[in-house]
Design a protein around this motif. Structure first.
Motif, short mmCIF file in Angstrom:
data_model
loop_
_atom_site.label_atom_id
_atom_site.label_comp_id
_atom_site.label_asym_id
_atom_site.label_seq_id
_atom_site.Cartn_x
_atom_site.Cartn_y
_atom_site.Cartn_z
N SER A 45 1.34 8.42 -9.75
CA SER A 45 1.51 9.66 -10.52
C SER A 45 0.81 10.79 -9.79
CB SER A 45 0.90 9.48 -11.91
OG SER A 45 0.96 10.68 -12.63
N GLY A 46 1.49 11.92 -9.67
CA GLY A 46 0.89 13.07 -9.03
C GLY A 46 1.01 13.11 -7.52
N ALA A 47 1.76 12.17 -6.92
CA ALA A 47 1.95 12.19 -5.48
C ALA A 47 2.67 13.46 -5.07
CB ALA A 47 2.74 10.97 -5.03
N THR A 48 2.21 14.12 -4.02
CA THR A 48 2.85 15.35 -3.56
C THR A 48 4.13 15.01 -2.80
OG1 THR A 48 1.71 15.37 -1.43
CG2 THR A 48 0.58 16.40 -3.31
N PRO A 49 5.06 15.96 -2.69
CA PRO A 49 6.26 15.70 -1.89
C PRO A 49 5.94 15.28 -0.46
CG PRO A 49 6.58 17.66 -3.23
CD PRO A 49 5.15 17.27 -3.39
N GLU A 50 4.88 15.85 0.11
CA GLU A 50 4.48 15.47 1.47
C GLU A 50 4.07 14.01 1.54
OE1 GLU A 50 3.41 18.10 -0.16
OE2 GLU A 50 4.05 19.85 1.02
N GLU A 51 3.28 13.56 0.55
CA GLU A 51 2.84 12.16 0.51
C GLU A 51 4.03 11.23 0.32
OE1 GLU A 51 -1.64 12.41 -1.41
OE2 GLU A 51 0.09 12.60 -2.76
N VAL A 52 4.93 11.62 -0.56
CA VAL A 52 6.12 10.81 -0.81
C VAL A 52 6.97 10.68 0.45
CG1 VAL A 52 8.31 10.72 -2.06
CG2 VAL A 52 6.20 11.28 -3.28
N ALA A 53 7.23 11.80 1.11
CA ALA A 53 8.06 11.79 2.31
C ALA A 53 7.43 10.95 3.41
CB ALA A 53 8.28 13.22 2.81
N LYS A 70 0.83 -1.20 0.00
CA LYS A 70 0.00 0.00 0.00
C LYS A 70 0.87 1.26 0.00
CE LYS A 70 -3.66 2.37 2.59
NZ LYS A 70 -4.53 2.31 3.78
N LEU A 71 1.91 1.26 0.83
CA LEU A 71 2.78 2.42 0.93
C LEU A 71 3.58 2.64 -0.35
CD1 LEU A 71 4.05 2.00 4.60
CD2 LEU A 71 2.65 3.89 3.74
N THR A 72 4.05 1.55 -0.95
CA THR A 72 4.81 1.70 -2.20
C THR A 72 3.89 2.21 -3.31
OG1 THR A 72 4.47 -0.64 -2.73
CG2 THR A 72 6.51 -0.05 -1.63
N GLY A 73 2.64 1.83 -3.25
CA GLY A 73 1.68 2.35 -4.22
C GLY A 73 1.54 3.86 -4.10
N VAL A 74 1.48 4.36 -2.87
CA VAL A 74 1.40 5.80 -2.63
C VAL A 74 2.68 6.48 -3.14
CG1 VAL A 74 1.33 7.60 -0.86
CG2 VAL A 74 -0.13 5.58 -0.65
N LEU A 75 3.80 5.87 -2.83
CA LEU A 75 5.09 6.45 -3.19
C LEU A 75 5.27 6.59 -4.70
CD1 LEU A 75 7.82 7.37 -1.89
CD2 LEU A 75 8.65 5.07 -2.29
#
Length: 566
Positions: free
Chosen positions: A190-198, A182-187
């Motif tokens: 496409s379009g993930a924000t820097p906050e979401e990535v971090a 699930k987390l790797t999917g978020v990471l």
């Protein structure tokens, strides 16, 4: 286990002090197996630690040797290409030329022999690394076997510690749990924000069943420009992707890399793509040689933008540096010139490991015809703002003490538009030979405490052409039929600094950063443009001094601004 053994020894001492010899004998007999098991666990953990320490030292030694060999290989390749060019430019037409060709061919054979020897040594290092891997795994698995042979429950502490060791066959972690997926999917979405990535990366690192190195290797091309990641991770991914694409043993991987980075046939040739990547690789080697042993060089923002390869190279650690400088390139710039600023950066850093200087070539810069329009600046600003937001997110817990952003030529326009939309805290906006900012731009729009600008008298392009000759949509900015771009020197509170001759540096004689203007290949009008560039500034190409020539007064001024003394 150590605490339990301490308690047992304390109990034995107390029984011994009571004088009950029978009870003492029975207690000692009962404790002997436990003590032996504890000793075995302690010895196994000690051996595992020694094995890992030895392995780490060996791998570091092999990596250093490989790095030196790659530098040698790059130098030999450059000499080989130069010799081949000499042969092509001097066909054999007489005794004198025959002698020259013979000498060049002899030198060429020497370089090819040198390259062959380097490849042999690199292959030998590969074998040594595999042998080191096997030795370390064997020793660690031996420790695990000892622990597994102990009674159930007694080896939990020791095995748990060993199970966390990387690269070991037992307890190997796979990125397969539902939470990790699930987390790797978020990471990777496409379009993930820097906050979401971090946030996703922080949670992944904390997961016991996440193998970071394996994940980075698998998704190197996606992570190489993912804003919000630690820059050490972005660098690891970018270098992995670069090495994959240029691996001489597997030439087919170049086309695979071409596709993975989103390129399609027609927008960029495979040969152009390869040259771009080779120039980035050469720039990394150059930066590492300049910064010296123990210094940090990071490759970031390695990706694609509007059909061109992008990259940023930092001399210094972006994750830890207390002072950071970022340069945005201008018209006709691309990754092939990413190393142009390194000499200036080295002088500005002056050996200070707490300072990081970064060249960001993260957008498709305009050609001469496109420079008159705002489109490339707006598109580049979106990319740059995302990168700046990534810096802000990553350094949230360890804020940069002084963050200076610099733009050259059209890059000042890109940078100004990015500052209008980024969430990053920036201390200074600096312009070098600005081609002008978007009409209507004010100091307040930029949101920075300091504005610094310089324009050399010998720069006959930035003000005369860049600021004056442009096209805009009148309805968008409320201006009149014709309005010049904004000269940053005229912004409220702007401070100007010199690019003329001073006791601390030479005067700048041209518009470019380092290399003289080369417009001769511009379609149709190239020869005329080149003649004008060479004629009207009154300085021969060999004598030109650019804004980032390390002997220019501009670089001295930038050093002061970086230290907060501008």
């Amino acid at each position: 286990m150590q605490q339990a053994m301490h308690q047992l020894r304390t109990g034995i001492a107390q029984v011994q002090a009571s004088g009950d010899s029978v009870a003492l004998s029975r207690l000692r007999a009962a404790c002997r197996p436990v003590e032996r098991q504890a000793q075995q666990i302690a010895q196994s953990r000690q051996k595992a630690g020694q094995a890992l320490a030895s392995y780490a030292g060996r791998v570091d030694e092999l990596q250093q040797r490989a790095r030196r060999l790659r530098v040698r290989r790059g130098e030999a390749e450059a000499r080989r290409v130069s010799l081949m060019n000499t042969l092509a430019a001097n066909p054999s037409t007489g005794p004198g030329m025959d002698a020259l060709q013979s000498k060049v061919r002899s030198s060429l054979i020497g370089e090819e022999t040198e390259l062959g020897e380097i490849e042999r040594q690199l292959a030998a290092l590969d074998e040594e690394r595999r042998a080191a891997d096997a030795r370390c795994a064997s020793m660690l698995n031996g420790c695990a076997s000892v622990l597994e042979g102990l009674p159930a429950g007694s080896s939990a502490e020791g095995f748990g510690a060993l199970g966390q060791l990387p690269g070991v066959s037992f307890g190997a972690r796979a990125n397969t749990s539902a939470a990790v997926r699930k987390l790797t999917g978020v990471l990777l979405k496409s379009g993930a924000t820097p906050e979401e990535v971090a946030r996703a990366w922080a949670e992944l690192i904390a997961s016991e069943d996440f193998d970071a190195d394996a994940f980075i290797e698998e998704h190197a091309f996606e992570l190489a420009s993912r804003n919000g990641l630690p820059f050490a991770v972005m660098n690891q991914a970018a270098r992995t992707a670069l090495e994959y694409a240029l691996d001489p043993k597997y030439p087919d991987q170049l086309r695979k890399a071409f596709a993975r980075m989103g390129f399609t046939d027609g927008e960029r040739s495979l040969e152009e793509f390869k040259t771009d990547l080779e120039k980035i690789q050469e720039a990394l080697v150059k930066a590492e040689l300049k910064i010296g042993e123990g210094g940090t060089v990071q490759l970031v923002a390695f990706g694609r933008h509007d059909g061109v390869v992008t990259a940023g190279i930092s001399m210094g650690d972006l994750d830890r540096a207390s002072t950071v400088g970022l340069l945005v390139s201008g018209m006709n710039s691309d990754v092939r010139g990413i190393a142009d600023a390194f000499d200036a950066f080295q002088k500005i850093r002056a050996g200070d490991v707490s300072t990081a200087m970064l060249t960001w070539v993260g957008y498709r810069s305009p050609n001469l015809a496109e420079e008159a329009f705002q489109d490339r600046a707006d598109a580049g600003a979106t990319a740059l703002a995302g990168f700046l937001d990534g810096i802000a997110v990553q350094r949230n817990g360890n804020p940069i003490e002084r963050f200076v952003t610099m733009g050259h030529s059209y890059g000042t326009n890109v940078l100004a538009e990015a500052l209008k939309i980024t969430n990053a805290r920036v201390d200074a906006f600096v312009t070098l030979g600005s081609a002008g900012l978007k009409y209507g731009t004010t100091a307040k729009d930029l949101g920075v405490p300091e504005i610094h600008a310089t324009h050399a008298n010998g720069d006959n392009i930035a003000e005369a052409v860049g600021q004056r000759f442009h096209f805009r949509f009148i309805a968008e900015d409320g201006g009149g039929l014709y309005e010049a771009r904004v000269d940053p020197r005229n912004l409220d509170g702007a401070k100007t600094f010199s690019s003329e001759k001073t006791p601390d540096g030479k005067r700048v004689t041209m518009h470019n950063l380092v290399n003289p203007i080369n417009w001769k290949d511009t379609w149709l009008v190239g020869p005329a443009l080149q003649w004008a560039a060479d004629t009207f500034d009154g300085t021969a190409a060999a004598d030109e001094v650019g804004y980032l020539n390390d002997k220019s007064s501009t670089v001295d001024g930038l050093g002061k601004i970086m230290r907060g003394h501008g």
